[in-house]
Structure formats: C-alpha cells, structure tokens
Design a protein around this motif. Structure first.
Motif, PDB file in Angstrom:
ATOM      1  N   SER A   1       0.833  -1.204   0.000  1.00  0.00           N
ATOM      2  CA  SER A   1       0.000   0.000   0.000  1.00  0.00           C
ATOM      3  C   SER A   1       0.859   1.242   0.000  1.00  0.00           C
ATOM      4  CB  SER A   1      -0.921   0.019   1.227  1.00  0.00           C
ATOM      5  OG  SER A   1      -0.266   0.624   2.316  1.00  0.00           O
ATOM      6  N   LEU A   2       0.239   2.350  -0.352  1.00  0.00           N
ATOM      7  CA  LEU A   2       0.990   3.586  -0.446  1.00  0.00           C
ATOM      8  C   LEU A   2       1.483   4.047   0.925  1.00  0.00           C
ATOM      9  CD1 LEU A   2       1.851   5.329  -2.804  1.00  0.00           C
ATOM     10  CD2 LEU A   2       0.067   6.916  -2.171  1.00  0.00           C
ATOM     11  N   THR A   3       0.687   3.799   1.963  1.00  0.00           N
ATOM     12  CA  THR A   3       1.133   4.153   3.317  1.00  0.00           C
ATOM     13  C   THR A   3       2.384   3.366   3.665  1.00  0.00           C
ATOM     14  OG1 THR A   3      -1.177   4.418   3.857  1.00  0.00           O
ATOM     15  CG2 THR A   3       0.349   4.354   5.697  1.00  0.00           C
TER      16      THR A   3
ATOM     17  N   LEU B   1      -1.331  -2.838 -10.993  1.00  0.00           N
ATOM     18  CA  LEU B   1      -0.525  -2.311  -9.920  1.00  0.00           C
ATOM     19  C   LEU B   1       0.861  -2.929  -9.999  1.00  0.00           C
ATOM     20  CD1 LEU B   1      -1.288  -0.341  -7.770  1.00  0.00           C
ATOM     21  CD2 LEU B   1      -1.863  -2.270  -6.299  1.00  0.00           C
TER      22      LEU B   1
ATOM     23  N   TYR C   1       0.460   2.519 -10.364  1.00  0.00           N
ATOM     24  CA  TYR C   1      -0.508   1.855 -11.205  1.00  0.00           C
ATOM     25  C   TYR C   1      -0.137   2.216 -12.648  1.00  0.00           C
ATOM     26  CZ  TYR C   1      -4.814  -0.268 -12.662  1.00  0.00           C
ATOM     27  OH  TYR C   1      -5.716  -1.109 -13.251  1.00  0.00           O
TER      28      TYR C   1
ATOM     29  N   THR D   1      -5.139   6.223  -8.796  1.00  0.00           N
ATOM     30  CA  THR D   1      -6.011   5.055  -8.720  1.00  0.00           C
ATOM     31  C   THR D   1      -6.295   4.701  -7.260  1.00  0.00           C
ATOM     32  OG1 THR D   1      -5.024   4.274 -10.760  1.00  0.00           O
ATOM     33  CG2 THR D   1      -6.262   2.661  -9.482  1.00  0.00           C
ATOM     34  N   ILE D   2      -7.608   4.713  -6.916  1.00  0.00           N
ATOM     35  CA  ILE D   2      -7.995   4.365  -5.546  1.00  0.00           C
ATOM     36  C   ILE D   2      -8.212   2.861  -5.478  1.00  0.00           C
ATOM     37  CG2 ILE D   2      -9.701   4.723  -3.719  1.00  0.00           C
ATOM     38  CD1 ILE D   2     -10.382   7.397  -5.181  1.00  0.00           C
ATOM     39  N   THR D   3      -7.495   2.205  -4.591  1.00  0.00           N
ATOM     40  CA  THR D   3      -7.670   0.765  -4.429  1.00  0.00           C
ATOM     41  C   THR D   3      -7.866   0.457  -2.959  1.00  0.00           C
ATOM     42  OG1 THR D   3      -5.438   0.048  -3.897  1.00  0.00           O
ATOM     43  CG2 THR D   3      -5.857   0.528  -6.199  1.00  0.00           C
ATOM     44  N   LEU D   4      -8.152  -0.799  -2.685  1.00  0.00           N
ATOM     45  CA  LEU D   4      -8.325  -1.247  -1.312  1.00  0.00           C
ATOM     46  C   LEU D   4      -7.050  -1.039  -0.506  1.00  0.00           C
ATOM     47  CD1 LEU D   4     -10.495  -3.159   0.286  1.00  0.00           C
ATOM     48  CD2 LEU D   4      -8.582  -4.745   0.127  1.00  0.00           C
ATOM     49  N   ARG D   5      -5.925  -0.932  -1.193  1.00  0.00           N
ATOM     50  CA  ARG D   5      -4.653  -0.763  -0.497  1.00  0.00           C
ATOM     51  C   ARG D   5      -4.129   0.659  -0.634  1.00  0.00           C
ATOM     52  NH1 ARG D   5      -1.227  -6.295  -1.269  1.00  0.00           N
ATOM     53  NH2 ARG D   5      -2.519  -7.564   0.086  1.00  0.00           N
ATOM     54  N   GLY D   6      -5.010   1.607  -0.727  1.00  0.00           N
ATOM     55  CA  GLY D   6      -4.579   2.990  -0.772  1.00  0.00           C
ATOM     56  C   GLY D   6      -4.686   3.577  -2.157  1.00  0.00           C
TER      57      GLY D   6
END
Lengths: 198, 781
Positions: B330-332, B547, B554, B604-609
């Motif tokens: 994830s991005l975080t 991704l 992405y 791109t918004i995903t479940l992992r940020g």
C-alpha cells in the motif's frame, strides 16, 4: 578402433542436438488464453454498528470495488453517526468475486494472532470520537484485533455540529515478525471513509 | 579449417627455464603454403623479424610473460594477437589473402567464428583476462566494467546493463550469435545468461539496427563463449569462487576437446553452480536477497573442408529472492518505508529464499552452418529455439495460508522464440567487402498466474533483410548499410465474459548506417558513424494495466503507441603512442517517440490505498555524452588508467531532464604487474577508485525521493599464477567497497529502501588440467 571412437563421438554429439528440450511449452497455446481465475481478494469492506442504549439507532457503511484495483472506481459510503453516543460496531471483509461470497473477516479471525485493524480519525475529529477495540487475540499478553470495537462519539468539549472528517482503516499483518500494537510495514487494507458527526 | 579466415594454433613445450625461444610460423590460410618474408613483430619489445623460406620467425632469449605480436604480409590481412611464455612457444598463424576474404578483425581461436562487427561504430571489448578478474559476478556487474555501461539494479542480486542511459528493450543482446529473447521489458528481469559461459564481451554503442535488428536503439551486446582448443586432446578447467558479503560460493567445471585432422571435431561441456545468501549493507542484512543458480551448456563443432557445423545447447536456471522490505502493498507502507533510513524488515542472515522470489528457466538450442565458397564468399545459416519460463511468486494473501496465492506464482510467463538467420559475405571486389542477410523470428507468449494479467498472450513474427558494404583503401574506409524490418503482432486475451478477444498490430521500418574512418598516422585514427535504429513498442507498454509492486504505481499501457526512432551520431578518436592510449567517443542519440511513463490524474484508488498512476506515452528525447579512456605506462611494471563517462539526457518536447538516467562517473586505477615474483608468475596488483556523481538533472514531481548523494568506492585486486607441471593454477583475490561505505545508487530501484552492499572480499581459484593430448599436437590442419 580409432575410426570406431571417431564415429561414436560424432554419433553421440549429433544425437545431442535432437535431445528433446528439458522444458516444454506444450499445452500453452498462445491463441487460447487461460480463463480468468478470480484471485482471492477483498472487494468489499463493511462497517456497521448500533447505539448500545438504543439498538434501533444503527449505521452501515460500505467500501466496494468489485473489479479490483483499476477499472471502475470504488464506491465509498459516508459514515454518519450521532455525537455523544457509544456504538457497538464490527467490520466485515467480503470477497464478492467468489460464489458464494467469501467472508474474509472470518479468516482474519482465524489468523488473528498475526493481524490487527487500526482506525485513525482525521485531525478535525480528534478528541471528538474514538475507537476502543473489544476483541483480543491469543498472544501472550493478548493484543487487540479490531474486528469488533466501540465507536465512542462522546466528548466533554463543546463543538458545533455537523462536523466532518475522515476515518482511515488499515489492516496490518505481521508476517514473520512479532505482532505489536503499532502498524506493521505490510498492509492488507488501507482505505478511507468520509465521516460526518451529526 | 578453410571456413576460418585465420587462426593461431599453439603448442606446448616443456621448457622450464628462464629464457625462452619463440617460433612463429606464417602460412597462407587457403593453400597452407609457407609465407616467406612476412613481418612478425613483438610490438612491446620492438623485435621485428622476417620469416624464412619455411615461413618461420624465431625469437631467442625471451623472458616469461604476455607478448603482443603482429604478422603482416603484402596482399594479406594482417593479424594481431597475444601469446604467453612459457606455454606458447610455437605458434602457427594463418594469414588470409586480401583478394579472397573480407574480415578486418578476426576473433582468435579455433571453432566456428561469429561474423564480426563490421562497422567502425564505437565498440568496447572485454577479453578473457579482463573477465577472469571479475569472475563470479552476474552479467550486469561484469558489463559495468565497460566505460559507458552502468546497471539498473533491483536490490543487490538483479542487475541489467544500461548502455549510455538505455536498457531493457532498447538493447539487443547476442549470446553466442543468438539474439537473447526473454521478458526483457521488465526492469527487474535480469539477463538469463550464465556469466561463466561468457569469455568475451563486445559492446557496440549507439543505434545499431542495421546489423542487429529492431530494438538496437541504444546498441548491442555480443557475448562469445570460450574458443575451442586449437590442439588435439582433451582439457578442462575447474574454477571456484568465494564471496564474503553474501557468503556466495560458485563453481564452474569445463571440459573440452579437439579430435581428428581432416574431419575436425571440437566439443565443450560446462556446468556452473552459484549460491548466495542475503547480501549485507554496512549496517544491516538486506533480507531475502539470496539466489541459487544452476547453469550448463554443451556444444560441438564439426569441420570438414569448407563446411563447418556447430550445435549448441544451454540451460540457465535460477531462483532469486526479492528483498522483502521492498515488497510494497500500500501507499502508506511505501511512505513509511521511504521515511525509514533502513529497511523495515531485517532478519538474520540466511541462505534460504522466502517470498517474494523469481524462478527463471532459460534454455537455448542453436545450430549454425557455414560454408566457404572458393569463388564467391561465405554463407552462414543459423537456426535457434529459446524457451523462457518466468515465475514470480508473491507473498500470497495473509488471511488464508491455504490459499492458491501461496502455492501458485502470481505471474507465470512462458515465452518461446524461434530465430532463423542467413548471412552471405561476398568476396572482396575491388576495395569493397560486404554482406547481405535476412532473418525471421517467431515468438509466442503464454501468461498464467493468480494475479490479474500483467501482459497478454501474444504471437509475434519479425522479418528483416539487410545489406552492408564497406570500402577500404589506404588510410580511408567508408561504410554504408541498410535494413528493413517488419513485425506482425497479435494478442489474445479473455474479456469479462470469458470470450477470446484479439488485437493485431503491424510495425515496419527501414534503417541505415553510414560511416567512415581516416588514419592520420599509425597512432591517430578518427572514425565517425551516423546510424539509425527503431523499436516497436513492447508488449507491456501497449497493454499493461495493473498495480506494480515495488514501485507502488498503477501502470496503464497504450495500444496506439508508435515505434521509437533513433538517429545516432558518433565520433571516435583513438591515439596510441608508446606510453599512451587515449580513446575518446562523443555521441548524440536523438530518439523520436521515446516511450516513457507520464503521471496522470486521477490517481487510482484501491483497497490498499491511493496509488499514483502512470500512463505510457511518447516524447522526443536527445541523449548526448562522451566517454574518455586513458591509459599511461609509468614504467615497465606500473600502468595507470582513467575513464570518464558523461551523459546529458533531455526530454526536448517538455524541455526537462529525462528521468532515471545514470549519473556521470569517473574511474582511476593504478596497476602493478610483473611476469615473475618470487615463486609465482604473472603477478598483478591494482587499486581502483570510482567516483559516481549525484544525478542532479531530474524532472520535477516524478519521483518519491530525490537521487542519492555522490559516492566514492575503492576496489582492489591481486592475482598470480602458480606454475605446476605444464599448467598454471590461477589465484586471485578482490576487495570491493574496501572501506565499507554506505551508499545508494540512483539506478537501483530499491534505493528507496536499502543501502547497497558493503565490503566484499572475493577469492578465486582456477585449476586447468589436461586429460590427454592428441598425437598430432604440433599442428591440427
């Protein structure tokens, strides 16, 4: 004798060329691509809760991205809760690409010793609402999991309503490293809901 | 033997005395007659002799050591090579008549020759002795020793060569004459080539599509195996290496032989094992960066009169760990990992390789046939098959240990390539030599795995024809070449309804090269080429949509991209005087429709940020630079070398620097060498200093982190040979990053997460042996 050796060597080396290769690409016809195997994934995150003093006062929010990363953008509900209350809440993770739907949160419950949810409110909501985790794992000492929790919107300080902000939900997993109460370097879920405190 | 233009056959003499006699015999390569009054010079020692009527030139009272020698004769191509005393006291040189054959440069040794590079284009060669000093490292690290070549790394174990800023699909690699085809578009896909099987490296710099086909936008890398033995018999070699940093051990065993007179047969078999654990930076272990590699090759060449046939097979198999802390979900996680000054996952050193890891298998089979027509020239035909199987294993879902994502690869790519090449070199006509040729390549890719497809299945056919002519007269030479290539490509994918959908693309283009050279004196030569090249968009640039772990971006492809076109101007000046060798190259490579990734909105918004999103798009770029190599002999034993490479790359459309370009660097070294020291021979010791500048020319807002600061590295090498009976056991040792400096390199994709490896001590031992010697050891033709 010498001629014999010579022809043997030539025959041997010649035959090497025809040794079938060690790996085959047979059955891998490029014109017939493999059928899309829906991989295991989380498509849907649901948080729901009810006021512990008035179970008919509930909330239900959903974060959903049925086609996975990319493609259509996810649908994200806003979390709208009343201030001054304590909501008994839980989180559900669902994989809707499977038939029937797969409830991933049950698997997280099984693997709870290496998982933890972290709920972080944005600055504007700091001190006005908090999350108290109710469930614990089997580690010694027991550490929080976060599948069920209290959303406490009670605060002593005065502020004007409605108040908006956001909630970040992170599911950390601890793979090969001991679980602690701080987030791990590896996240399975990292999503944000808009929040309105009424 | 006639298929060879010329070669040197050497023999062994058992003299063990301090002074040696060297006898060089010169013959005509076609008729085999002795050449009288040919000039044989030992250049370094200013000895020059004319051959007698037996074609012999005899040098007395020579000390042990390496000698450079040259044979010249009017009407024949001259020949230059090196020899070693003791060991090569009798040498037969076959000179090729000028009116008969074409080559100017000849690769020495026995066996089937690869058609040499024709062009006067800037070419740098690493020969066997240079390569042996660096044995045990991967191919990318080996190529880094060529000025102008850097590497694109993914952690410590994966290194791809970068030539003048260009890499991956912008370079063509020829391994033993076969165009290496793997999933080379991937930045983290290192060349699947056994570094121990490489005995000679030629790096052709600048656009080179005329000789090497599409994709040679940045140049070409030609790798040649060891030459077959020139004398009859069976011999071999065992080489062992140990590395302290990652506790790497590697071993290679080689057996080769040459038999018979009239119908000569030579063969070679080689096996290599390399195994390494986690690399270490000065302050921590870089976890999950070990590898486990097994390679092998066998080949044989059969020569009968004017016909020569060579068959070759090789297998490369590796399992290579991907640094765990660089696997970003994830991005975080990425932001946290970048903020930390050391990796967030550090475990104790281990040899075991955990997830994520890559498993790569590459096999090649080729057969090459050459026939020398007495009146016309030489025909070469080659067919090859390659199979590249790449499996990339991901961490798997954390909530279900039984999940298929743990047992099956995330990506499973199978690429099969067939190539067919034909080249005809015509006989010299007036002052013109030349060749004409054609090639066909058929390729199919099959994608499987648990992740959303990275690249689709595809079938691609590429056809090419070329002509290359060169005129040589006196001090002047001129060259002209042209090529036409066509690629037809169709992809096969399933849509959301599980139906097969296809899409076809056709690309075609003509390229050309024009060049020339002029020798002012014997010491000073100027050459220049203007060449063009092209590259059809690669499959990921057209179709990727997903991704990218590790870079946390992405990526979206564009199926309407057009080919890249490159125009390269190169000017080279070489000066050689008794103590000095100075080589300078300046170049300007302008590439239109250069494909790169541009950040696009929205992310791109995903479940992992929320991930930054990049789309493949095209722009015009200009890459300019220079390379300078200088060597100066301080005395008989001391030599100093220096090298500088400079690159200035701009996106001229957007008027900003190009991202991910290697920074400028320089090298300075001092070498001591002596033929005998105490009880050992060919002793050398050297120390090298490398300075790598900070890359200050970067576009704004395209990267997560600024380029790392400049760094200085010191390396030292020492080596010698121990004479045992007729053989020389070679021993060498190196210290890399001697002062254990913590540094990061701009072109390491994991520079966000980890320092480069720290100090590394390397020891190498090479033991040659002879199983038996043939009865006709004196000459073999």
């Amino acid at each position: 004798m010498k001629l014999f050796i010579k022809h043997t060597i030539i025959a041997f080396l010649g035959s090497l060329i025809f040794i079938p290769s060690c790996k085959k690409d047979e059955g891998k016809d490029a014109t017939n691509p493999t059928t899309i195997n829906a991989q295991e994934q989380i498509t849907t995150v649901i948080i729901k809760g009810y006021d512990q003093n008035n179970p008919s006062n509930t909330f239900f929010v959903k974060w959903e991205d049925l086609d996975g990363a990319g493609g259509a953008i996810p649908t994200i509900d806003s979390l709208k809760v009343d201030s001054g209350l304590i909501y008994l809440s839980s989180i559900l993770l669902i994989d809707k690409t499977q038939t029937p739907w797969d409830t991933i949160s049950n698997e997280v419950e099984t693997e709870k010793n290496v998982h933890q949810f972290f709920y972080t409110l944005s600055q504007t909501l700091n001190g006005k609402a908090k999350f108290d985790i109710l469930d614990y794992d089997n580690n010694t000492p027991a550490l929080p999991v976060g599948l069920s929790f209290q959303l406490n919107t009670h605060s002593g300080t005065q502020y004007s309503l409605p108040l908006s902000g956001s909630l970040k939900v992170v599911l950390s997993h601890y793979d090969g490293i001991p679980k602690t109460t701080t987030p791990s370097p590896e996240s399975d879920v990292d999503i944000t809901f808009p929040v309105v405190l009424k | 033997m006639i298929a060879l233009c010329l070669f040197a056959g050497s023999t062994f003499s058992q003299n063990v005395k301090l002074l040696y006699t060297l006898k060089i015999t010169v013959k005509d390569s076609i008729t085999g007659t002795f050449l009288e009054d040919a000039t044989v010079t030992l250049t370094k020692h200013s000895h020059a002799h004319l051959t007698n009527q037996k074609g012999e030139a005899i040098f007395d009272t020579l000390r042990a050591g390496h000698y450079h020698f040259a044979c010249t004769y009017i009407g024949y191509h001259s020949y230059e090579s090196t020899l070693e005393l003791p060991g090569q006291q009798r040498i037969t040189v076959f000179l090729c008549p000028e009116n008969y054959h074409l080559h100017e440069t000849i690769i020495e040794g026995n066996g089937n020759k690869l058609t040499p590079t024709y062009s006067v284009q800037a070419t740098t060669i690493l020969n066997q002795s240079q390569i042996e000093k660096m044995r045990g490292q991967n191919l990318g690290e080996l190529l880094k020793n060529v000025n102008g070549v850097t590497t694109l790394n993914t952690g410590p174990g994966i290194a791809k060569p970068v030539l003048r800023g260009l890499h991956s699909n912008r370079l063509v690699t020829l391994n033993n004459g076969v165009r290496q085809e793997e999933q080379q578009w991937g930045n983290e896909h290192a060349p699947a080539i056994d570094p121990f099987a490489v005995n000679k490296v030629e790096v052709i710099k600048g656009a080179a599509s005329v000789e090497y086909g599409p994709e040679a936008i940045g140049g070409a890398i030609r790798l040649s195996p060891r030459a077959y033995p020139t004398t009859n018999g069976v011999e071999g070699e065992i080489a062992l290496q140990g590395f302290s940093n990652n506790k790497q051990g590697s071993a290679t065993a080689l057996l080769q032989g040459t038999h018979f007179k009239q119908q000569q047969l030579s063969w070679r078999a080689q096996g290599t094992l390399r195994k390494a654990g986690d690399s270490r930076a000065p302050d921590y272990v870089i976890s999950n960066t070990g590898f486990d590699e097994q390679n092998g090759n066998i080949s044989a060449v059969y020569t009968y009169k004017k016909l020569q046939v060579e068959a070759f097979m090789s297998v490369f198999n590796t399992t290579i760990g991907i640094m765990r802390a660089a696997h970003i979900g994830s991005l975080t996680d990425l932001e946290n990992a970048i903020q930390s000054d050391k990796p967030l996952i550090i475990k104790p050193f281990t040899y075991s390789i955990g997830k994520p890891y890559q498993q790569v298998w590459h096999e090649t089979q080729s057969i090459r046939l050459s026939y020398q027509f007495t009146a016309l020239g030489k025909l070469e035909l080659q067919a090859s098959r390659q199979l590249n199987s790449r499996q990339e294993y991901d961490l798997g879902v954390s909530w279900n240990p039984q999940s298929l994502t743990h047992t099956k690869p995330a990506y499973d790519l199978t690429l099969t390539t067939y190539t067919y090449d034909g080249v005809f070199e015509h006989k010299k006509w007036k002052n013109i030599i030349g060749k004409i040729g054609g090639s066909v390549m058929h390729q199919s890719n099959y994608t499987d795995g648990t992740q959303k497809t990275l690249i689709p299945n595809f079938i691609a056919n590429t056809y090419g024809v070329f002509i290359f002519e060169k005129w040589v007269k006196g001090r002047w030479s001129a060259e002209l070449g042209s090529r036409f290539d066509k690629r037809d490509q169709t992809i096969y994918q399933r849509n959301s309804k599980n139906e097969i959908v296809t899409q076809s693309r056709n690309y075609q283009r003509a390229t050309a090269i024009v060049g020339g050279s002029y020798s002012f004196t014997e010491k000073l030569k100027l050459s220049s080429t203007f060449s063009s090249a092209w590259r059809p968009p690669s499959i990921n640039e057209l179709y990727s949509n997903g991704l990218h772990n590790g870079t946390a971006t992405y990526e979206i492809g564009d199926s309407n991209l057009v080919p890249e076109k490159s125009y390269n101007l190169d000017i080279n000046l070489k000066y050689q005087h008794t103590k000095w060798v100075i080589e300078t190259s300046v170049f300007r490579n302008s590439i239109s429709d250069f494909i790169y990734q541009l950040p696009v909105q929205p992310p791109t918004i995903t479940l992992r940020g929320t991930f930054p999103t990049f789309m493949f798009t095209q722009t015009d770029v200009v890459m300019q630079g220079a390379e300078v190599n200088v060597s100066y002999s301080l005395s008989k034993h001391f030599i100093t070398t220096g090298a500088i490479s400079y690159l200035h790359a701009d996106d001229v459309t957007h008027n900003q620097p190009l991202i991910y370009m290697p920074s400028n660097r320089s090298k300075l070294g001092v070498q001591y060498q002596t033929n005998s020291l105490w009880k050992v021979e060919h002793f050398f010791a050297e120390i090298n200093w490398q300075y790598v500048a900070e890359q200050k020319r970067i576009p704004t807002n395209m990267d997560y982190k600024n380029p790392p600061p400049a760094y200085n590295l010191f390396d030292a090498n020492i080596g010698f040979e121990i004479p045992v009976k007729n053989q020389h056991i070679k021993v060498s040792a190196s210290a890399k990053n001697m002062f254990n400096v913590s540094y990061r390199d701009y072109l390491n994709r994991f520079r966000y997460f980890t320092d480069e490896p720290g100090r590394n001590f390397i020891v190498r031992l090479t033991i040659p042996f002879q199983l038996f010697r043939g009865t006709n050891a004196s000459t073999n033709h």
